[in-house]
Design a protein around this motif. Structure first.
Motif, mmCIF file in Angstrom:
data_model
loop_
_atom_site.group_PDB
_atom_site.id
_atom_site.type_symbol
_atom_site.label_atom_id
_atom_site.label_comp_id
_atom_site.label_asym_id
_atom_site.label_seq_id
_atom_site.Cartn_x
_atom_site.Cartn_y
_atom_site.Cartn_z
ATOM 1 N N PHE A 35 0.833 -1.211 0.000
ATOM 2 C CA PHE A 35 0.000 0.000 0.000
ATOM 3 C C PHE A 35 0.863 1.255 0.000
ATOM 4 O O PHE A 35 0.860 2.019 0.979
ATOM 5 C CB PHE A 35 -0.967 0.002 1.205
ATOM 6 C CG PHE A 35 -1.693 -1.308 1.385
ATOM 7 C CD1 PHE A 35 -2.467 -1.827 0.356
ATOM 8 C CD2 PHE A 35 -1.584 -2.049 2.558
ATOM 9 C CE1 PHE A 35 -3.120 -3.046 0.499
ATOM 10 C CE2 PHE A 35 -2.231 -3.261 2.711
ATOM 11 C CZ PHE A 35 -2.998 -3.761 1.678
ATOM 12 N N ASP A 36 1.639 1.411 -1.080
ATOM 13 C CA ASP A 36 2.507 2.580 -1.231
ATOM 14 C C ASP A 36 3.447 2.752 -0.056
ATOM 15 O O ASP A 36 3.676 3.868 0.426
ATOM 16 C CB ASP A 36 1.658 3.862 -1.349
ATOM 17 C CG ASP A 36 1.211 4.088 -2.768
ATOM 18 O OD1 ASP A 36 1.896 3.608 -3.685
ATOM 19 O OD2 ASP A 36 0.166 4.739 -2.947
ATOM 20 N N LEU A 89 7.673 2.246 -16.277
ATOM 21 C CA LEU A 89 6.334 1.639 -16.322
ATOM 22 C C LEU A 89 6.321 0.326 -15.565
ATOM 23 O O LEU A 89 7.280 -0.445 -15.647
ATOM 24 C CB LEU A 89 5.937 1.341 -17.774
ATOM 25 C CG LEU A 89 5.792 2.522 -18.722
ATOM 26 C CD1 LEU A 89 5.591 2.013 -20.144
ATOM 27 C CD2 LEU A 89 4.637 3.430 -18.305
ATOM 28 N N GLU A 90 5.250 0.080 -14.827
ATOM 29 C CA GLU A 90 5.005 -1.240 -14.271
ATOM 30 C C GLU A 90 4.074 -1.919 -15.254
ATOM 31 O O GLU A 90 2.987 -1.400 -15.539
ATOM 32 C CB GLU A 90 4.344 -1.125 -12.904
ATOM 33 C CG GLU A 90 5.227 -0.390 -11.920
ATOM 34 C CD GLU A 90 4.874 -0.669 -10.474
ATOM 35 O OE1 GLU A 90 3.701 -0.904 -10.188
ATOM 36 O OE2 GLU A 90 5.802 -0.618 -9.646
ATOM 37 N N VAL A 91 4.533 -3.025 -15.799
ATOM 38 C CA VAL A 91 3.727 -3.747 -16.780
ATOM 39 C C VAL A 91 3.021 -4.872 -16.028
ATOM 40 O O VAL A 91 3.674 -5.766 -15.494
ATOM 41 C CB VAL A 91 4.624 -4.290 -17.917
ATOM 42 C CG1 VAL A 91 3.806 -5.082 -18.927
ATOM 43 C CG2 VAL A 91 5.369 -3.135 -18.598
ATOM 44 N N LEU A 122 2.345 4.091 -14.311
ATOM 45 C CA LEU A 122 3.545 4.925 -14.287
ATOM 46 C C LEU A 122 4.260 4.707 -12.964
ATOM 47 O O LEU A 122 3.645 4.748 -11.905
ATOM 48 C CB LEU A 122 3.134 6.395 -14.432
ATOM 49 C CG LEU A 122 4.298 7.391 -14.387
ATOM 50 C CD1 LEU A 122 5.212 7.220 -15.601
ATOM 51 C CD2 LEU A 122 3.758 8.823 -14.328
ATOM 52 N N LYS A 123 5.582 4.433 -13.035
ATOM 53 C CA LYS A 123 6.360 4.232 -11.803
ATOM 54 C C LYS A 123 6.615 5.604 -11.175
ATOM 55 O O LYS A 123 7.545 6.301 -11.570
ATOM 56 C CB LYS A 123 7.708 3.571 -12.155
ATOM 57 C CG LYS A 123 7.684 2.051 -12.042
ATOM 58 C CD LYS A 123 8.960 1.460 -12.601
ATOM 59 C CE LYS A 123 10.159 1.683 -11.724
ATOM 60 N NZ LYS A 123 10.131 0.873 -10.511
ATOM 61 N N ASP A 124 5.757 5.983 -10.255
ATOM 62 C CA ASP A 124 5.924 7.267 -9.578
ATOM 63 C C ASP A 124 5.227 7.182 -8.215
ATOM 64 O O ASP A 124 3.994 7.312 -8.126
ATOM 65 C CB ASP A 124 5.320 8.392 -10.441
ATOM 66 C CG ASP A 124 5.656 9.761 -9.880
ATOM 67 O OD1 ASP A 124 5.690 9.912 -8.641
ATOM 68 O OD2 ASP A 124 5.886 10.681 -10.686
ATOM 69 N N ASP A 125 6.043 6.933 -7.176
ATOM 70 C CA ASP A 125 5.487 6.739 -5.830
ATOM 71 C C ASP A 125 4.650 7.923 -5.382
ATOM 72 O O ASP A 125 3.584 7.743 -4.786
ATOM 73 C CB ASP A 125 6.630 6.517 -4.815
ATOM 74 C CG ASP A 125 7.233 5.120 -4.945
ATOM 75 O OD1 ASP A 125 6.564 4.241 -5.539
ATOM 76 O OD2 ASP A 125 8.365 4.909 -4.464
ATOM 77 N N ALA A 126 5.140 9.147 -5.695
ATOM 78 C CA ALA A 126 4.435 10.346 -5.223
ATOM 79 C C ALA A 126 3.026 10.419 -5.823
ATOM 80 O O ALA A 126 2.105 10.953 -5.204
ATOM 81 C CB ALA A 126 5.232 11.595 -5.585
ATOM 82 N N PRO A 130 0.002 5.697 -10.958
ATOM 83 C CA PRO A 130 -1.308 5.697 -11.631
ATOM 84 C C PRO A 130 -1.345 4.835 -12.893
ATOM 85 O O PRO A 130 -0.341 4.683 -13.591
ATOM 86 C CB PRO A 130 -1.501 7.176 -12.000
ATOM 87 C CG PRO A 130 -0.116 7.723 -12.107
ATOM 88 C CD PRO A 130 0.699 6.991 -11.089
ATOM 89 N N LEU A 131 -2.519 4.282 -13.140
ATOM 90 C CA LEU A 131 -2.758 3.519 -14.366
ATOM 91 C C LEU A 131 -2.684 4.497 -15.542
ATOM 92 O O LEU A 131 -3.259 5.583 -15.473
ATOM 93 C CB LEU A 131 -4.170 2.922 -14.282
ATOM 94 C CG LEU A 131 -4.610 1.953 -15.357
ATOM 95 C CD1 LEU A 131 -3.871 0.624 -15.222
ATOM 96 C CD2 LEU A 131 -6.118 1.703 -15.246
#
Ligand code: UDP
Length: 266
Positions: A35-36, A89-91, A122-126, A130-131
């Protein structure tokens, strides 16, 4: 002795400078997050098992012609890999509805999907990963259309191979996440599979009982996460009941053995 240079520390792995230019050492930690990263913990021995499982899967994928960053395992927790430029990217490949897609689309967990689905985040924790659609990927230049063609084709091949590999040991491959990276040769680049493949980034359910053998045990406080990871390694032939490394059917070892008994070719 000089300390080696740390390049990056992620949630489950650390990357160090490798022995030669263009290489990195990937160190597998026991840390687990969900969860992030709002939920944090450790799963004892996870790093050792994930290192072995990822080595096994990447080696077998190499045998079917999927290019990967994996070079060789160095020790219990480390592997030597090629340095890549990570595509952000997370695929995610899904065969059965579970996790975020259930919430998003109101599906029931365990429902087989009409066909295999690929999603990109998109690989971006902040931004909480997002899809995104292929339109966004092209628009913002995260990957070219040509790279996306390679990525989606490889993702489907990885899924077909892994679904079969796990089915053979009575495990249902529900979904998984993979990452890709770019390697450069002069002005040209190509995309190869990077990161890791382990129960941290896959949903693996026992075929007969539906028991979860992956990180959902940690995410959902089900307990028994160490045993679940060990079970996957055991069924893959990577770990014996007494905890010692298993005699996996390693195709390279096989070939070497066969090569020895064969008469040298003229
Ligand atoms: N996954 C992952 N890292 C992430 C998000 C997802 O490894 O940051 C994996 C996850 O383990 C599952 C698949 O991708 O096997 C699909 O995850 P989902 O989108 O359902 O997200 P979750 O429910 O885990 O938040």
């Amino acid at each position: 002795m000089t300390r080696r240079r740390q390049i990056y520390e992620g949630k489950a792995k650390i990357l160090y400078e490798g022995p030669e230019p263009g290489t990195l050492i990937q160190y597998f930690k026991d840390d687990a997050t969900a969860f992030d990263a709002t939920k944090r913990g450790t799963i004892n021995g996870k790093g050792v098992i994930n290192n072995r499982i990822s080595e096994h899967v990447f080696t077998r994928l190499t045998h079917i012609g999927i290019p990967t960053h994996f070079i060789r395992r160095l020790n219990m927790r480390e592997q030597l890999v090629r340095q890549v430029e990570i595509i952000p990217l997370e695929v995610i490949v899904r065969n059965v509805a579970a996790g975020s897609i259930c919430k998003r689309l109101g599906l029931e967990e365990g429902e087989p999907l009409p066909h295999t689905l690929i999603e990109y985040c998109l690989k971006d924790d902040a931004l909480h990963d997002p899809l995104v659609t292929e339109e966004h990927i092209a628009c913002f230049g995260w990957a070219t259309n040509e790279e996306m063609q390679d990525i989606s084709a490889m993702a489907i091949r990885v899924n077909d191979f892994m679904a079969g590999m796990f089915a053979a040991i009575n495990i249902r491959l529900v979904d998984f996440k993979i990452e890709f990276g770019r390697i450069w040769d002069g002005d040209f680049s190509r995309v190869i599979l990077a990161d890791e493949i382990s129960p941290d980034g896959c949903r693996l359910w026992d075929m007969a009982t539906g028991e979860k053998l992956d990180k959902d045990r940690f995410r959902r406080d089900l307990g028994g996460e160490e045993e679940a990871y060990q079970e996957v390694a055991k069924r893959l032939g990577l770990l014996q009941d007494d905890g010692t490394p298993g005699e996996v059917l390693d195709l390279t070892a096989h070939r070497k053995l066969r090569g020895k008994s064969e008469k040298p070719k003229k």
